[in-house]
Design a protein around this motif. Structure first.
Motif, PDB file in Angstrom:
ATOM      1  N   ASP A  62      47.895 -24.983  19.882  1.00  0.00           N
ATOM      2  CA  ASP A  62      48.411 -25.533  18.627  1.00  0.00           C
ATOM      3  C   ASP A  62      48.669 -27.034  18.737  1.00  0.00           C
ATOM      4  N   LEU A  63      48.936 -27.499  19.947  1.00  0.00           N
ATOM      5  CA  LEU A  63      49.097 -28.950  20.154  1.00  0.00           C
ATOM      6  C   LEU A  63      47.746 -29.658  20.093  1.00  0.00           C
ATOM      7  N   GLY A  64      46.679 -28.874  20.135  1.00  0.00           N
ATOM      8  CA  GLY A  64      45.360 -29.475  20.039  1.00  0.00           C
ATOM      9  C   GLY A  64      44.495 -29.305  21.282  1.00  0.00           C
ATOM     10  N   HIS A  65      45.043 -28.656  22.308  1.00  0.00           N
ATOM     11  CA  HIS A  65      44.261 -28.494  23.531  1.00  0.00           C
ATOM     12  C   HIS A  65      43.099 -27.521  23.299  1.00  0.00           C
ATOM     13  N   ARG A  66      41.940 -27.923  23.806  1.00  0.00           N
ATOM     14  CA  ARG A  66      40.752 -27.086  23.664  1.00  0.00           C
ATOM     15  C   ARG A  66      40.201 -26.642  25.013  1.00  0.00           C
ATOM     16  N   ARG A  67      40.670 -27.269  26.060  1.00  0.00           N
ATOM     17  CA  ARG A  67      40.275 -26.830  27.407  1.00  0.00           C
ATOM     18  C   ARG A  67      41.527 -26.655  28.247  1.00  0.00           C
ATOM     19  N   ILE A  68      41.868 -25.388  28.474  1.00  0.00           N
ATOM     20  CA  ILE A  68      43.092 -25.046  29.197  1.00  0.00           C
ATOM     21  C   ILE A  68      42.711 -24.315  30.471  1.00  0.00           C
ATOM     22  N   ALA A  69      43.293 -24.764  31.604  1.00  0.00           N
ATOM     23  CA  ALA A  69      42.989 -24.094  32.880  1.00  0.00           C
ATOM     24  C   ALA A  69      44.238 -23.387  33.396  1.00  0.00           C
ATOM     25  N   MET A  70      44.036 -22.179  33.852  1.00  0.00           N
ATOM     26  CA  MET A  70      45.117 -21.403  34.454  1.00  0.00           C
ATOM     27  C   MET A  70      44.821 -21.252  35.932  1.00  0.00           C
ATOM     28  N   ILE A  71      45.729 -21.797  36.769  1.00  0.00           N
ATOM     29  CA  ILE A  71      45.567 -21.618  38.220  1.00  0.00           C
ATOM     30  C   ILE A  71      46.584 -20.578  38.648  1.00  0.00           C
ATOM     31  N   ASP A  72      46.098 -19.396  38.986  1.00  0.00           N
ATOM     32  CA  ASP A  72      47.037 -18.307  39.261  1.00  0.00           C
ATOM     33  C   ASP A  72      46.851 -17.787  40.677  1.00  0.00           C
ATOM     34  N   GLY A  73      47.737 -16.848  41.068  1.00  0.00           N
ATOM     35  CA  GLY A  73      47.780 -16.395  42.447  1.00  0.00           C
ATOM     36  C   GLY A  73      46.972 -15.153  42.732  1.00  0.00           C
ATOM     37  N   ASN A  74      47.520 -14.339  43.597  1.00  0.00           N
ATOM     38  CA  ASN A  74      46.886 -13.124  44.067  1.00  0.00           C
ATOM     39  C   ASN A  74      46.452 -12.211  42.909  1.00  0.00           C
ATOM     40  N   PRO A  75      45.140 -12.003  42.740  1.00  0.00           N
ATOM     41  CA  PRO A  75      44.679 -11.166  41.624  1.00  0.00           C
ATOM     42  C   PRO A  75      44.844  -9.670  41.893  1.00  0.00           C
ATOM     43  N   ARG A  76      45.493  -9.343  43.001  1.00  0.00           N
ATOM     44  CA  ARG A  76      45.662  -7.935  43.341  1.00  0.00           C
ATOM     45  C   ARG A  76      47.063  -7.426  43.042  1.00  0.00           C
ATOM     46  N   VAL A  77      47.771  -8.186  42.217  1.00  0.00           N
ATOM     47  CA  VAL A  77      49.079  -7.689  41.770  1.00  0.00           C
ATOM     48  C   VAL A  77      49.197  -7.840  40.248  1.00  0.00           C
ATOM     49  N   HIS A  78      50.014  -7.009  39.688  1.00  0.00           N
ATOM     50  CA  HIS A  78      50.142  -6.925  38.238  1.00  0.00           C
ATOM     51  C   HIS A  78      50.352  -8.257  37.513  1.00  0.00           C
ATOM     52  N   PRO A  79      51.255  -9.120  37.986  1.00  0.00           N
ATOM     53  CA  PRO A  79      51.515 -10.331  37.207  1.00  0.00           C
ATOM     54  C   PRO A  79      50.245 -11.143  36.935  1.00  0.00           C
ATOM     55  N   THR A  80      49.463 -11.367  37.986  1.00  0.00           N
ATOM     56  CA  THR A  80      48.236 -12.138  37.836  1.00  0.00           C
ATOM     57  C   THR A  80      47.245 -11.414  36.930  1.00  0.00           C
ATOM     58  N   ARG A  81      47.115 -10.123  37.145  1.00  0.00           N
ATOM     59  CA  ARG A  81      46.167  -9.350  36.344  1.00  0.00           C
ATOM     60  C   ARG A  81      46.557  -9.327  34.880  1.00  0.00           C
ATOM     61  N   ALA A  82      47.827  -9.156  34.633  1.00  0.00           N
ATOM     62  CA  ALA A  82      48.285  -9.094  33.244  1.00  0.00           C
ATOM     63  C   ALA A  82      48.020 -10.422  32.541  1.00  0.00           C
ATOM     64  N   ARG A  83      48.297 -11.519  33.249  1.00  0.00           N
ATOM     65  CA  ARG A  83      48.069 -12.825  32.636  1.00  0.00           C
ATOM     66  C   ARG A  83      46.590 -13.060  32.396  1.00  0.00           C
ATOM     67  N   SER A  84      45.802 -12.665  33.377  1.00  0.00           N
ATOM     68  CA  SER A  84      44.366 -12.880  33.273  1.00  0.00           C
ATOM     69  C   SER A  84      43.787 -12.137  32.066  1.00  0.00           C
ATOM     70  N   GLN A  85      44.160 -10.887  31.959  1.00  0.00           N
ATOM     71  CA  GLN A  85      43.678 -10.075  30.833  1.00  0.00           C
ATOM     72  C   GLN A  85      44.118 -10.642  29.497  1.00  0.00           C
ATOM     73  N   ALA A  86      45.390 -11.032  29.457  1.00  0.00           N
ATOM     74  CA  ALA A  86      45.942 -11.529  28.197  1.00  0.00           C
ATOM     75  C   ALA A  86      45.218 -12.798  27.757  1.00  0.00           C
ATOM     76  N   LEU A  87      44.961 -13.687  28.713  1.00  0.00           N
ATOM     77  CA  LEU A  87      44.281 -14.929  28.367  1.00  0.00           C
ATOM     78  C   LEU A  87      42.855 -14.652  27.891  1.00  0.00           C
ATOM     79  N   GLN A  88      42.241 -13.699  28.549  1.00  0.00           N
ATOM     80  CA  GLN A  88      40.879 -13.298  28.200  1.00  0.00           C
ATOM     81  C   GLN A  88      40.776 -13.023  26.699  1.00  0.00           C
TER      82      GLN A  88
END
Lengths: 338, 338
Positions: free
Chosen positions: B176-202
């Motif tokens: 909403d601020l106008g960003h069109r290229r957003i990068a998410m640098i996240d951690g271990n993809p073998r635990v729920h927090p990372t997976r949940a964020r990844s899916q949600a962003l998808q």
DNA sequence: CTGAAAGCGCTTACAG
DNA sequence: CTGAAAGCGCTTACAG
């Protein structure tokens, strides 16, 4: 799903007596190779694991060590725990951790709770002067090693850091830069680190009476750091250098300095104790008194193992390190508040 | 010094049978007031405390809960532990902590080690997809509650944070601020927090294809944060906003930004996950996705107590909070590297 | 309501 | 070298 495998199941399968199974497993010398093999095969086949509670009840030992700490979230402990656990595991002991939140009564509660479940303790007491704690320790029927705590009246095993030497080095460094009024804001005066630093500073400048040291011990909290700094900055004889006794205290000091718009080191020099992850982003880099926790953990675990095997009482003193950074500079010309 | 007081000592002193002492202590209804009084007096006089190992062996329960976490030094855990322990203590359970250092095999080892010493587990697995861990869990003969971990194939009790909702809120704020290229640098993809964020962003911007999301999951380490930021800053389609998946990752991101002399938010916007003590001294204040650990600890402990009492399976989803700060601003006009 | 007995799963003298 | 028996300190059916 069903009842877990017991020693009798193994005995039946191997067609020997339970006592023989026990001997094989515990490595008793008097076992024939053939029987040993049959038993081991049965153990393997059934996936037998001895019941620890029953073993403990019979033997009077649990092969477990209890660690009681005031604050598990302190990153210093994390490394300590890791190395202590490795050393203990290698000797066949498990490590169980309890968190006492800095509350002496909680120390005592955990001691009682763990007493029957462990063979010995690693203890970082919340308050080494607390009457209840001291008497609980006196009654404790299990060996223990004190972690950076010192109860001088009693002859206990302990591992200590040489906080006194560290603070002397840092204070001398400041004095050599020209500082004549140095303030130390430190934490809980009821634990060894604070006491050691306090005593060391007391005696550090006996031969240099021109250097004035002010000490403010209370608690390892941002609040204490902030209020004390506020007070110091408003005082007649404002110090030219501050030493913060912990990361928590440093946070408070920095809050106060920021609010007073004071620059480090131009307006005031700064030293802190212990490293913290985010510290590197603070400008300028802060001079730090630091210590090796891995070494400490290993030493403490080894000392407890020694104690469990009846070796004579020992204390260990581990060095700390002073790392000067650009947060320390010669003091500016005197600027008294009007 | 001598042998500790046993139930027989109490029985002798009160002139009753051991079984009667046991009944009085365990609150059995069939006891006469007079006997109860005599027994209690004897217990008091001798300072008797039942042997937990013997009780455990006989009853098959230990009134102890085991907590296995990947990193006890994470301040988030400290608060969680405190509240979980309070809830468990109130229900008559002790809490024992084990540290697995993020190593799945260590999870399994601790599970085995604690299995016979506890009645149930609170588990924050190092890797919820690890085959060994999953099968160890399947064979585990004690109830457990997963802490912010989700093994969807199995119907386990668990408490989860709603990381997906949090990241969606934050990303939408940036968009909403106008960003069109957003990068998410996240951690271990073998635990729920990372997976949940990844899916949600998808799925977050399915209806806004102009917003591009890039995700880089690997490990919760400064190194991953730094390298990925380096890579992003050098890429053709440099993002205008970065989201750091943890404090550790943030440290790496900040190192890279500092080295590239980029300003936040003028050159790049920044969001981070979880609060950290020193964060307040970083300029500008960083927008943060945060969560309530006390609530989490209480909920998890209560869930395990429910489970121990045979109540039906439940999952809990706890909210996370997005706190926008001045580290987020509209993106600067496009500046492509030549 | 109370006591004597059996047994939880082991280990360890004690015989043989 | 091996087995049968006792016992670690409790609890819990089982009698009474």
């Amino acid at each position: 799903m069903s009842r877990p495998i017991g020693i009798r199941d193994v005995a039946n399968k191997a067609a020997v007596a339970a006592s023989s199974v026990s001997r094989v497993i515990s490595g008793h010398p008097n076992v024939s190779p053939e029987m040993k093999e049959r038993v081991l095969a049965a153990v393997e086949a059934l996936g037998y694991e001895p019941n620890i509670l029953a073993q403990g009840l019979r033997r009077g030992s649990t092969q477990t060590i209890g660690l009681v700490v005031p604050d598990i979230s302190n990153p210093l402990f994390s490394e300590l725990v890791f190395h202590a656990e490795n050393t203990l595991n290698a000797a066949g002991y498990a490590l169980l951790i309890a968190n006492s939140q800095g509350v002496p009564d909680s120390d005592i509660t955990h001691l009682k709770l763990l007493r029957q479940r462990v063979d010995g303790f690693l203890l970082s007491l919340s308050d080494e002067t607390d009457k209840g704690t001291v008497s609980a320790l006196k009654q404790l029927d299990k060996p223990f090693v004190l972690l950076d705590r010192d109860i001088s009246k009693a002859k206990y095993f302990s591992v200590l850091w040489d906080h006194g030497a560290g603070i002397k080095t840092a204070a001398a460094y400041l004095a050599d830069l020209g500082h004549r009024r140095i303030a130390m804001i430190d934490g809980n005066p009821r634990v060894h680190p604070t006491r050691a630093r306090s005593q060391a500073l007391q005696s550090a400048f006996e031969d240099r009476p021109e250097v004035h040291i002010a000490k403010y011990d209370a608690s390892f909290s941002p609040d204490h750091g902030e209020r004390t700094t506020d007070f110091l900055l408003g005082s007649e004889s404002r110090p030219t250098a501050i030493i913060a006794g912990s990361v928590q205290i440093l946070i408070g000091v920095l809050r106060s300095l920021r609010r007073h718009k004071l620059r480090v080191p131009e307006d005031i020099s700064l030293v802190t104790i212990d490293h913290a992850p985010m510290l590197e982003f603070i400008e300028p880099p802060i001079a730090t008194i630091d210590r090796d926790c891995g070494d400490f953990g290993r030493t403490a675990a080894q000392l407890l193992l020694d104690r469990l095997e009846g070796r004579p009482m020992r204390k260990h003193l581990l060095p700390v390190n002073f790392d000067p950074k650009s947060s320390c500079a010669p003091p500016a010309d005197e600027v008294r508040p009007t």
